[in-house]
Design an enzyme around this catalytic site. Structure first.
Site, mmCIF file in Angstrom:
data_model
loop_
_atom_site.group_PDB
_atom_site.id
_atom_site.type_symbol
_atom_site.label_atom_id
_atom_site.label_comp_id
_atom_site.label_asym_id
_atom_site.label_seq_id
_atom_site.Cartn_x
_atom_site.Cartn_y
_atom_site.Cartn_z
ATOM 1 N N ALA A 123 6.177 6.742 -2.510
ATOM 2 C CA ALA A 123 5.150 5.819 -2.019
ATOM 3 C C ALA A 123 4.942 4.744 -3.062
ATOM 4 O O ALA A 123 5.351 4.884 -4.208
ATOM 5 C CB ALA A 123 3.843 6.555 -1.737
ATOM 6 N N LYS A 124 4.327 3.660 -2.657
ATOM 7 C CA LYS A 124 3.944 2.611 -3.604
ATOM 8 C C LYS A 124 2.865 1.784 -2.942
ATOM 9 O O LYS A 124 2.852 1.618 -1.714
ATOM 10 C CB LYS A 124 5.141 1.705 -3.951
ATOM 11 C CG LYS A 124 5.014 1.036 -5.306
ATOM 12 C CD LYS A 124 5.297 2.008 -6.435
ATOM 13 C CE LYS A 124 5.469 1.296 -7.755
ATOM 14 N NZ LYS A 124 5.967 2.216 -8.790
ATOM 15 N N GLY A 125 1.983 1.243 -3.747
ATOM 16 C CA GLY A 125 0.929 0.419 -3.176
ATOM 17 C C GLY A 125 0.383 -0.544 -4.198
ATOM 18 O O GLY A 125 0.825 -0.582 -5.348
#
Length: 433
Positions: A123-125
């Site tokens: 994931a990345k944000g």
């Protein structure tokens, strides 16, 4: 709100397009997936699934500025694949954060967790904001509101954020507190990279640099090069670069150049890295301590044995790849080598050890932190470092096996290890319903 995946199609059966220098993180991640799949007998339907994120959450974050005005920022959380475990990846605060960048970086996290054999997906944000323009109070309000907007899609068994560009242990402490307050119980495992006093792990902040140093040592052993006879140049003297440089210095290597945004300190007889403050200790101080200053571009082309690009992405390009004089490039930053440069370095016989292996100490010690939080039992620093070294060696051996067996580059070998593990997990779990 979850938005739909990018509908542009570059399927696993399509002929690969020639890489360009302006390639986005998403394009690069898809190209690397395509490239690794070409070396494996993997179901093309699984490759097709892996080209897209499972979900992308886009949120608006209104905060009250210190002057009483309200400003609205846009935040994202891309969740790529969770077949091997909860989503895992950083949160960055940077003006250039975009939806597609988060998707591409979330795919890299999937490969990184798989090459390290961690029970996580990628994931990345982040938030499109310049954190330097926020006061500490504004940054806290932004973080707490972001935590609330993401509260339904993060959690210790669902998605576990960590620090990235523009965020730090304090940011994670605020995020953990905001999540815990709404959940009604202290939940330290919702994030990693926290201060140890609130459930963080000893050694977490130093871990990416430590893993770069460990991998550099393993590279030198593999190629029968004594570390005591090895020269090293490190671009970037933040957490990753400084920790890598200091460890290699301690282990006997000669670090001849280190740099920050203002330029590089260069001393062919070797630098006392402990005497040069890192960016965290004294921002932008490297050149103040230097007798000889060269540019960051010149550092990249120094005649050294090992080059560690540990600052920004896309610094080794088509323009300078022919001039890279190092025998080995160990990637400390995420994506420091463009696809076009990668091809040139491969033709020239320069060994490039990819970021998904070299700097994976961060997510590995994040895994250790998550375990400590779940078990409510802290590990001493010595155990953290010993276990990190063991995990890095295990991953290195897996990649080395593919490197020798398939006669591919180190990058391809790492992606082959990652994709084979992810594909096997998808085969076992099948497609629901």
């Amino acid at each position: 709100m979850a938005s739909t995946p990018d509908s542009s199609h570059d399927g696993a059966g399509d002929a690969p397009v020639e890489p360009t220098e302006s390639e986005s993180a998403l394009e690069t991640a898809r190209r690397q997936l395509h490239h690794a799949a070409g070396h494996l007998d993997v179901d093309p339907n699984i490759v097709e699934r892996l080209k897209y994120p499972k979900k992308i959450h886009e949120v608006t974050i209104p905060i009250e500025r210190d002057d009483g005005t309200v400003e609205v920022f846009t935040g994202y959380r891309a969740q790529h694949d969770s077949v091997r475990g909860p989503f895992k990846g950083g949160l960055r605060y940077h003006p250039d954060v975009t939806r597609d960048e988060c998707v591409g970086l979330s795919m890299w996290m999937t490969w990184k967790c798989a090459v390290m054999d961690l029970p996580f997906g990628g994931a990345k944000g982040g938030i499109a904001v310049n954190p330097k323009e926020l006061s500490a109070d504004e940054k806290e309000r932004l973080t707490r509101r972001f935590a609330e907007e993401l509260r339904d899609v993060i959690g210790p068994n669902q998605d576990i954020p960590a620090p990235d560009m523009g965020t730090d242990p304090q940011t994670m402490a605020w995020l953990m507190d905001a999540y815990s307050m709404q959940e009604g119980e202290t939940t330290p495992g919702v994030v990693t990279g926290k201060p140890p006093v609130v459930g963080g792990s000893e050694g977490r902040e130093e871990a990416p640099g430590r893993s770069v140093a460990i991998v550099t040592k393993l590279v030198c052993e593999y190629y029968d090069r004594p570390l005591e006879e090895t020269t090293v140049a490190v671009q970037g003297y933040g957490s990753v670069g400084a920790n890598a440089a200091r460890l290699l210095d301690d282990w006997g290597a000669t670090v001849v150049a280190v740099s920050d945004v203002n330029g590089a300190m260069y001393d062919p007889s070797g630098i006392d890295t402990a005497a040069v403050p890192s960016h965290d200790e004294e921002p932008e101080a490297v050149t103040k301590y230097a007798d000889t200053v060269i540019s960051n571009d010149d550092l990249l082309t120094l005649d050294v044995d090992v080059l560690v690009p540990a600052a920004l992405g896309n610094v080794i390009t088509r323009e300078n790849a022919e001039d890279i004089a190092a025998e080995f490039v160990v990637e400390g930053a995420n994506g420091p080598t463009t696809s076009a440069a990668d091809s040139i370095l491969e033709e020239r016989g320069v060994a490039v050890i990819p970021d998904i292996l070299a700097n994976a100490g961060g997510v590995t010690v994040s895994y250790f932190e998550w375990l400590q939080d779940i078990n409510r039992r802290a590990w001493p620093l010595e155990r953290v470092n010993d276990e990190l070294e063991a995990e890095m060696l295990k991953a290195w051996n897996a990649v080395q096996t593919e490197y020798e067996r398939r006669d591919v580059t180190w990058r391809d070998a790492a992606y082959i290890v990652a994709l084979s593990r992810i594909a096997e997990a998808h085969e076992m779990r099948g497609l629901w319903p």
